[in-house]
Design a protein around this motif. Structure first.
Motif, PDB file in Angstrom:
ATOM      1  N   LEU A 106       0.840  -1.202   0.000  1.00  0.00           N
ATOM      2  CA  LEU A 106       0.000   0.000   0.000  1.00  0.00           C
ATOM      3  C   LEU A 106       0.877   1.254   0.000  1.00  0.00           C
ATOM      4  CD1 LEU A 106      -2.652   1.581   0.443  1.00  0.00           C
ATOM      5  CD2 LEU A 106      -2.390   1.132   2.896  1.00  0.00           C
ATOM      6  N   ASN A 109       2.281   1.852  -3.404  1.00  0.00           N
ATOM      7  CA  ASN A 109       1.254   2.389  -4.312  1.00  0.00           C
ATOM      8  C   ASN A 109       1.003   3.870  -4.036  1.00  0.00           C
ATOM      9  OD1 ASN A 109       0.922  -0.025  -5.605  1.00  0.00           O
ATOM     10  ND2 ASN A 109      -0.783  -0.691  -4.304  1.00  0.00           N
ATOM     11  N   ARG A 113       1.980   7.604  -6.301  1.00  0.00           N
ATOM     12  CA  ARG A 113       1.028   8.651  -6.685  1.00  0.00           C
ATOM     13  C   ARG A 113       1.552  10.058  -6.338  1.00  0.00           C
ATOM     14  NH1 ARG A 113      -3.939   6.884  -7.985  1.00  0.00           N
ATOM     15  NH2 ARG A 113      -4.156   4.622  -7.897  1.00  0.00           N
ATOM     16  N   MET A 262     -14.233  -5.304   3.378  1.00  0.00           N
ATOM     17  CA  MET A 262     -14.803  -6.293   2.452  1.00  0.00           C
ATOM     18  C   MET A 262     -15.802  -7.175   3.178  1.00  0.00           C
ATOM     19  SD  MET A 262     -11.365  -7.289   0.373  1.00  0.00           S
ATOM     20  CE  MET A 262     -12.094  -8.621  -0.539  1.00  0.00           C
ATOM     21  N   ASN A 263     -16.815  -7.570   2.415  1.00  0.00           N
ATOM     22  CA  ASN A 263     -17.862  -8.475   2.905  1.00  0.00           C
ATOM     23  C   ASN A 263     -18.706  -7.861   4.014  1.00  0.00           C
ATOM     24  OD1 ASN A 263     -16.950 -10.639   1.190  1.00  0.00           O
ATOM     25  ND2 ASN A 263     -15.270 -10.904   2.658  1.00  0.00           N
ATOM     26  N   THR A 265     -19.128  -3.766   4.258  1.00  0.00           N
ATOM     27  CA  THR A 265     -19.614  -2.450   3.834  1.00  0.00           C
ATOM     28  C   THR A 265     -20.473  -2.592   2.580  1.00  0.00           C
ATOM     29  OG1 THR A 265     -17.522  -1.571   4.638  1.00  0.00           O
ATOM     30  CG2 THR A 265     -18.906  -0.106   3.327  1.00  0.00           C
ATOM     31  N   GLY A 286      -7.928   6.874  -3.704  1.00  0.00           N
ATOM     32  CA  GLY A 286      -8.154   5.442  -3.906  1.00  0.00           C
ATOM     33  C   GLY A 286      -8.871   4.827  -2.730  1.00  0.00           C
ATOM     34  N   MET A 287      -9.145   3.545  -2.944  1.00  0.00           N
ATOM     35  CA  MET A 287      -9.818   2.793  -1.872  1.00  0.00           C
ATOM     36  C   MET A 287      -8.859   1.752  -1.331  1.00  0.00           C
ATOM     37  SD  MET A 287     -13.726   2.166  -3.049  1.00  0.00           S
ATOM     38  CE  MET A 287     -13.301   1.292  -4.508  1.00  0.00           C
ATOM     39  N   LEU A 288      -9.015   1.486  -0.072  1.00  0.00           N
ATOM     40  CA  LEU A 288      -8.226   0.426   0.554  1.00  0.00           C
ATOM     41  C   LEU A 288      -9.205  -0.606   1.097  1.00  0.00           C
ATOM     42  CD1 LEU A 288      -5.529  -0.695   1.636  1.00  0.00           C
ATOM     43  CD2 LEU A 288      -5.963   0.564   3.737  1.00  0.00           C
ATOM     44  N   MET A 289      -9.049  -1.800   0.606  1.00  0.00           N
ATOM     45  CA  MET A 289      -9.944  -2.869   1.044  1.00  0.00           C
ATOM     46  C   MET A 289      -9.327  -3.544   2.265  1.00  0.00           C
ATOM     47  SD  MET A 289     -11.953  -2.339  -1.454  1.00  0.00           S
ATOM     48  CE  MET A 289     -13.151  -3.643  -1.319  1.00  0.00           C
TER      49      MET A 289
ATOM     50  N   MET B   1     -20.232   2.342 -12.597  1.00  0.00           N
ATOM     51  CA  MET B   1     -20.857   1.514 -11.583  1.00  0.00           C
ATOM     52  C   MET B   1     -21.749   0.437 -12.178  1.00  0.00           C
ATOM     53  SD  MET B   1     -21.609   3.817  -8.382  1.00  0.00           S
ATOM     54  CE  MET B   1     -20.467   5.009  -7.767  1.00  0.00           C
ATOM     55  N   LEU B 451     -18.941  -5.707  -0.792  1.00  0.00           N
ATOM     56  CA  LEU B 451     -17.883  -5.906  -1.783  1.00  0.00           C
ATOM     57  C   LEU B 451     -17.060  -7.116  -1.385  1.00  0.00           C
ATOM     58  CD1 LEU B 451     -16.935  -2.165  -2.003  1.00  0.00           C
ATOM     59  CD2 LEU B 451     -18.045  -3.490  -3.784  1.00  0.00           C
ATOM     60  N   SER B 453     -14.222  -8.250  -3.454  1.00  0.00           N
ATOM     61  CA  SER B 453     -12.851  -8.295  -3.968  1.00  0.00           C
ATOM     62  C   SER B 453     -12.448  -6.895  -4.417  1.00  0.00           C
ATOM     63  CB  SER B 453     -12.750  -9.267  -5.150  1.00  0.00           C
ATOM     64  OG  SER B 453     -13.468  -8.767  -6.238  1.00  0.00           O
ATOM     65  N   PRO B 454     -11.182  -6.614  -4.425  1.00  0.00           N
ATOM     66  CA  PRO B 454     -10.715  -5.311  -4.897  1.00  0.00           C
ATOM     67  C   PRO B 454     -11.118  -5.054  -6.347  1.00  0.00           C
ATOM     68  CG  PRO B 454      -8.958  -6.454  -3.749  1.00  0.00           C
ATOM     69  CD  PRO B 454     -10.063  -7.421  -3.879  1.00  0.00           C
ATOM     70  N   GLU B 456     -13.721  -6.124  -7.884  1.00  0.00           N
ATOM     71  CA  GLU B 456     -15.138  -5.795  -7.912  1.00  0.00           C
ATOM     72  C   GLU B 456     -15.340  -4.323  -7.526  1.00  0.00           C
ATOM     73  OE1 GLU B 456     -17.359  -8.052  -5.138  1.00  0.00           O
ATOM     74  OE2 GLU B 456     -19.302  -7.405  -5.901  1.00  0.00           O
ATOM     75  N   ALA B 457     -14.650  -3.907  -6.465  1.00  0.00           N
ATOM     76  CA  ALA B 457     -14.780  -2.518  -6.015  1.00  0.00           C
ATOM     77  C   ALA B 457     -14.292  -1.554  -7.087  1.00  0.00           C
ATOM     78  CB  ALA B 457     -13.979  -2.324  -4.733  1.00  0.00           C
ATOM     79  N   SER B 458     -13.174  -1.903  -7.706  1.00  0.00           N
ATOM     80  CA  SER B 458     -12.624  -1.034  -8.727  1.00  0.00           C
ATOM     81  C   SER B 458     -13.563  -0.903  -9.916  1.00  0.00           C
ATOM     82  CB  SER B 458     -11.266  -1.601  -9.171  1.00  0.00           C
ATOM     83  OG  SER B 458     -10.731  -0.802 -10.182  1.00  0.00           O
ATOM     84  N   ILE B 460     -16.840  -1.446  -9.933  1.00  0.00           N
ATOM     85  CA  ILE B 460     -18.135  -0.845  -9.593  1.00  0.00           C
ATOM     86  C   ILE B 460     -18.012   0.663  -9.426  1.00  0.00           C
ATOM     87  CG2 ILE B 460     -19.897  -0.725  -7.779  1.00  0.00           C
ATOM     88  CD1 ILE B 460     -19.492  -3.738  -7.400  1.00  0.00           C
ATOM     89  N   PHE B 461     -16.995   1.087  -8.722  1.00  0.00           N
ATOM     90  CA  PHE B 461     -16.926   2.507  -8.359  1.00  0.00           C
ATOM     91  C   PHE B 461     -15.983   3.316  -9.238  1.00  0.00           C
ATOM     92  CE2 PHE B 461     -17.900   0.154  -4.435  1.00  0.00           C
ATOM     93  CZ  PHE B 461     -19.180   0.627  -4.247  1.00  0.00           C
ATOM     94  N   VAL B 463     -12.969   3.608  -9.070  1.00  0.00           N
ATOM     95  CA  VAL B 463     -11.974   4.270  -8.208  1.00  0.00           C
ATOM     96  C   VAL B 463     -10.843   3.266  -8.019  1.00  0.00           C
ATOM     97  CG1 VAL B 463     -11.517   5.155  -5.885  1.00  0.00           C
ATOM     98  CG2 VAL B 463     -13.666   5.695  -7.029  1.00  0.00           C
ATOM     99  N   PRO B 464      -9.604   3.704  -8.153  1.00  0.00           N
ATOM    100  CA  PRO B 464      -8.508   2.735  -8.010  1.00  0.00           C
ATOM    101  C   PRO B 464      -8.418   2.189  -6.591  1.00  0.00           C
ATOM    102  CG  PRO B 464      -7.658   4.971  -8.173  1.00  0.00           C
ATOM    103  CD  PRO B 464      -9.109   5.048  -8.494  1.00  0.00           C
ATOM    104  N   VAL B 465      -8.114   0.940  -6.524  1.00  0.00           N
ATOM    105  CA  VAL B 465      -7.915   0.307  -5.218  1.00  0.00           C
ATOM    106  C   VAL B 465      -6.415   0.266  -4.980  1.00  0.00           C
ATOM    107  CG1 VAL B 465      -8.212  -1.796  -3.881  1.00  0.00           C
ATOM    108  CG2 VAL B 465     -10.014  -1.041  -5.440  1.00  0.00           C
ATOM    109  N   VAL B 466      -6.003   0.988  -3.985  1.00  0.00           N
ATOM    110  CA  VAL B 466      -4.557   1.128  -3.766  1.00  0.00           C
ATOM    111  C   VAL B 466      -3.996   0.001  -2.919  1.00  0.00           C
ATOM    112  CG1 VAL B 466      -4.536   3.610  -4.082  1.00  0.00           C
ATOM    113  CG2 VAL B 466      -4.994   2.667  -1.817  1.00  0.00           C
ATOM    114  N   GLY B 467      -4.873  -0.794  -2.354  1.00  0.00           N
ATOM    115  CA  GLY B 467      -4.366  -1.890  -1.557  1.00  0.00           C
ATOM    116  C   GLY B 467      -5.475  -2.736  -0.996  1.00  0.00           C
TER     117      GLY B 467
END
Lengths: 298, 543
Positions: A106, A109, A113, A262-263, A265, A286-289, B1, B451, B453-454, B456-458, B460-461, B463-467
């Motif tokens: 992370l 990444n 940026r 995950m699983n 939200t 970005g998003m962090l899962m 989305m 959600l 998996s990353p 799937e999130a990427s 759908i939205f 938006v990049p998944v950074v991690g």
């Protein structure tokens, strides 16, 4: 900060005592060093100066804290040495672990940026309990592995602060105290076991409303100051769908990292959070899962 | 989305199941248990089959059924006779099912018992099926299948129904055969009487018009043709005979002329002698006499030359041999005979033609007499044959040899219930359980808006998944979780598998091995009757 600088000048330069050089992290550090080799020569002098400053800060903190607390937080030379931090801060306790590696990924990444290798963003989520605080701290730990950069974590979750609890440090003085004008910035910055990692707790509201305090001009000043003094600034905020605190802090920070569990939200909540951030003119980097469960099908 | 809308692959299905595997397994198991429990309460049915052979019998069929009725009608009639309400009522009375029904003081069934009996009959009727299989033109096989909760009842019912039907049909056939025999006898007597009357008429007619009747038209025609042919032959013979006569007559005339010419020459010589030697004059009487003779002879020669035939008359036929005369007479006689024969034949032809003209109406009249006679003879023979058949069948039926209805399969006591089918239930439980479990998992997945998996999130939205950070679980938490999950899993699995196993075992025993099931049930009941259990129940009742 001026006081800090004075203190640094008064005290002799202390060797860096924090064990950031484990076998795993050492390789990454060396990689990072090689990556930064083009600019290393230029910043070498600045780094030396920072290291001296850090040593001065450490000394100040050592004087401020009781002896037993200082002993608890002083690493004994081993990565796995207990320091009182919560066990969920795996980037500190299990530095060679898989999860820590994920945090390092992370970090890579995020650094990719930001070309200047300086950033300030708030860490928020759509709903509560998605792992913002833990993520924020673990990310700070892996950022702290970059010894030539200074990192600070600011707990803007004034309503339900957990960061101080995780770090097993007093929650005040902190942001709330600063915003109320009861404390100076130098008073609220707390050191960690890492010399280049600092922490500002949420502080004590003392009957004030969090939104009221965050609306004060001190917030802008606070963020501007830490952005100036530190390379990596992480702002831990409440969930964006529940409170407007993240939006207020985000106005100053500019960027935001959205933590999604995950699983758990719901997509609608994430959509709403993204919409809220966009409405607040905050750049979502970005998003962090989090809470990823790995099995065959994913 | 925009969400993905792709076809479901096996991996997707497995992913759905895996993502909600607890729900899937629990739902499947609960469904299976539910099926087993429901099937446990489905009343079992045992089936017993009894078969009998039904041979076609023209006599019996002509008596017992209408030949014009359809197969369906016959089938319905058979079903009504074999397993109708009355047949079943008598069968259950014979078996003794109604023996324990409540009765009044007169021994008659009470109103409730009658109602119960009616319901019982209706139930049994609904569970009796008849299969009519046509084996050959003459042989049908009828299978009577009885289903009942009690295997013994099913067996007894099937056998009793078939036995009763065979007995009933046999009695009915004997009665009808006897009745038929009497009527056939009367019919045969009537036919004989009629036959005698027609025979009398025929004899009388034949006596009256024997010749005309004997010769048929064709025969007469043949005879006429033959007569014509004979006439032709005779005409040719007649012509020959006439030619023969002519020839003989020519011969005779030539002979006579020659003789007369010789006589004339002699006369002329005598005249010359008289004139020359004797110096007689022309006027001499002798000469005159000779001249007169000569003239007569010449006249006669001339006459003979002109005449075609001559009649031989006594001394006049001078110079004609008697044999020739006989031949001539014979030829003339033959010609006359032929002519007479021709006349006779012509007369016969005329007679034949007259007979032919008269014989057509007579023949028709004769046929009008003989045709009914022949028909009557055939009818009489037919009735006699039928009578013989009926008598033979009657004797067979009376001796209980049962040539028409014969039992080919006696119903045996069924060892396994027919319904519900064991493998059907197991299959329904397994397949239904899997489907139900998948349905639950699918429903849960469709309702799951989180959600996973990353990627799937990427997607759908946008938006990049950074991690993506794995779930952080401390050792202590993990241990507690493992212990808790293991205990829960063991408990749930134990309960579910135990319940499922017990229910499946009981269903398998009940449907697959009823005797073992009864023993098992008795054992369970025995355990329930133990003193400790009784004491427990007593304590419960006191509480």
């Amino acid at each position: 900060m001026g006081q800090l600088m004075e203190a640094n000048k008064k005290n002799s330069v202390e060797e860096t005592v924090f064990p950031v050089g484990s076998s795993d992290t050492g390789a990454e550090n060396s990689d990072a060093t090689e990556k930064d080799s083009g600019t290393a020569q230029k910043v070498q002098g600045a780094l030396d100066q920072i290291a001296q400053d850090m040593a001065g800060v450490t000394e100040l903190i050592r004087e401020a804290l009781p002896d037993e607390d200082w002993q608890d937080q002083t690493p004994s030379g081993s990565i796995q040495a207990p320091c009182g931090y919560s066990e969920v801060l795996v980037a500190h306790h299990d530095r060679g672990g898989m999860v820590t590696e994920e945090y390092r990924s992370l970090r890579t990444n995020l650094l990719a940026r930001y070309a200047q290798e300086r950033f300030c963003f708030l860490v928020t989520s759509a709903e509560a309990g998605e792992g913002k605080t833990v993520t924020c701290l673990n990310l700070a730990f892996v950022l702290a592995e970059r010894v030539d950069h200074r990192t600070i974590v600011v707990d803007f979750n004034l309503r339900n602060s957990q960061m101080a609890e995780l770090l097993k440090v007093p929650s005040s003085p902190g942001v709330a105290d600063y915003l109320r004008g009861k404390s100076e910035l130098s008073q609220i910055i707390q050191p960690t076991v890492y010399p280049n990692l600092f922490f500002i707790p949420a502080g004590n509201l003392e009957g004030y409303q969090a939104s009221e305090l965050l609306g004060r001009s001190g917030l802008k000043k606070l963020i501007a100051q830490v952005r100036e003094d530190f390379d990596y600034v992480l702002l831990d905020t409440p969930s964006v769908n529940k409170y407007s605190d993240a939006g207020v802090a985000g106005l100053e920070a500019g960027d935001a990292l959205l933590v999604v569990r995950m699983n758990k939200t719901r997509r609608e909540a994430v959509t709403q959070a993204i919409q809220s951030l966009q409405n607040a003119n905050i750049n979502l980097i970005g998003m962090l899962m989090t809470h990823q469960k790995k099995h065959f099908f994913n | 989305m925009a969400e993905k809308n792709e076809e479901k692959t096996l991996k997707d299905v497995l992913a759905v199941i895996f993502s909600h595997y607890k729900l899937f397994l629990t739902g499947s198991a609960l469904f299976m248990i539910a099926v087993m429990i429901v099937s446990y309460y489905i009343p079992v049915k045992y089936k017993a089959v009894s078969k009998f052979e039904r041979r076609g019998d023209s006599v019996a069929e002509s008596i017992g059924s209408n030949p014009n009725e359809s197969f369906q009608t016959k089938r319905l009639t058979l079903k009504q006779e074999l397993a109708g309400d009355k047949a079943i009522e008598k069968a259950i009375e014979e078996i003794g099912v109604t023996k324990n029904f409540a009765r009044d003081t007169k021994g008659e069934l009470t109103a409730e018992s009658l109602l119960l009996k009616q319901n019982l009959i209706r139930d049994i009727m609904a569970n009796v099926s008849i299969d009519w299989e046509v084996r050959t033109d003459q042989v049908d096989v009828v299978a009577v299948s009885c289903s009942a909760g009690d295997p013994k009842l099913a067996e007894q019912l099937a056998n009793t129904l078939v036995n009763r039907y065979i007995t009933w049909v046999g009695g009915k056939i004997i009665e009808e055969l006897k009745s038929s025999r009497e009527s056939l006898k009367k019919q045969v007597a009537k036919c004989n009487l009629c036959l005698a009357d027609l025979n009398g008429k025929r004899v009388e007619f034949e006596g009256k018009y024997a010749e005309l009747i004997v010769e048929g038209t064709n025969n007469l025609q043949e005879r006429i043709q033959t007569a014509y042919a004979d006439i032709d032959t005779l005409r040719r013979q007649q012509q020959l005979a006439k030619q023969k006569v002519k020839q003989i007559r020519t011969l005779v005339r030539d002979t006579q002329i020659k003789a007369m010419k010789e006589q004339l020459q002699l006369l002329k010589n005598e005249v010359d002698t008289c004139l020359t030697l004797n110096q007689m004059t022309q006027e001499h009487p002798k000469v005159q006499a000779l001249y007169s003779k000569i003239a007569k002879v010449e006249e006669r020669i001339k006459e003979n030359r002109d005449a075609e035939a001559i009649v031989l008359e006594g001394s006049g036929n001078q110079g004609v041999d008697s044999t020739v005369a006989l031949q001539l007479a014979s030829a003339e006689s033959e010609a006359e005979i032929i002519t007479d024969e021709i006349d006779r034949l012509q007369k016969r032809i005329t007679t034949y033609k007259a007979v032919m003209t008269r014989s057509v109406p007579l023949r028709e009249e004769y046929l009008n007499i003989t045709k009914p006679l022949e028909d009557q003879q055939a009818a009489t023979k037919r009735w006699q044959n039928r009578l013989a058949d009926v008598e033979m069948t009657l004797s067979t039926e009376e001796s209980h040899r049962r040539t028409q209805l014969r039992k080919t399969q006696i119903a045996q006591k069924p060892t396994r219930p027919l319904f519900p089918p064991l493998w059907g239930i197991i299959a329904a439980a397994v397949i239904g359980g899997l489907v139900f479990g998948y349905g639950l998992a699918f429903f849960a997945t469709s309702q799951d808006h989180t959600l996973h998996s990353p990627q799937e999130a990427s997607e759908i939205f946008a938006v990049p998944v950074v991690g993506a950070i794995s779930e952080i679980e401390l050792n202590r938490q993990r241990k507690i979780r493992i212990i808790r999950q293991t205990a829960t899993a063991l408990l749930v699995c134990g309960v579910v598998i135990g319940t499922l196993g017990l229910s499946t075992y009981s269903v398998i025993l009940r449907l697959g091995y009823p005797e073992k099931y009864m023993n098992w049930k008795v054992t369970i009941s025995g355990l329930a009757q133990l003193p400790s259990a009784q004491g427990y129940r007593a304590a419960e009742s006191i509480q």
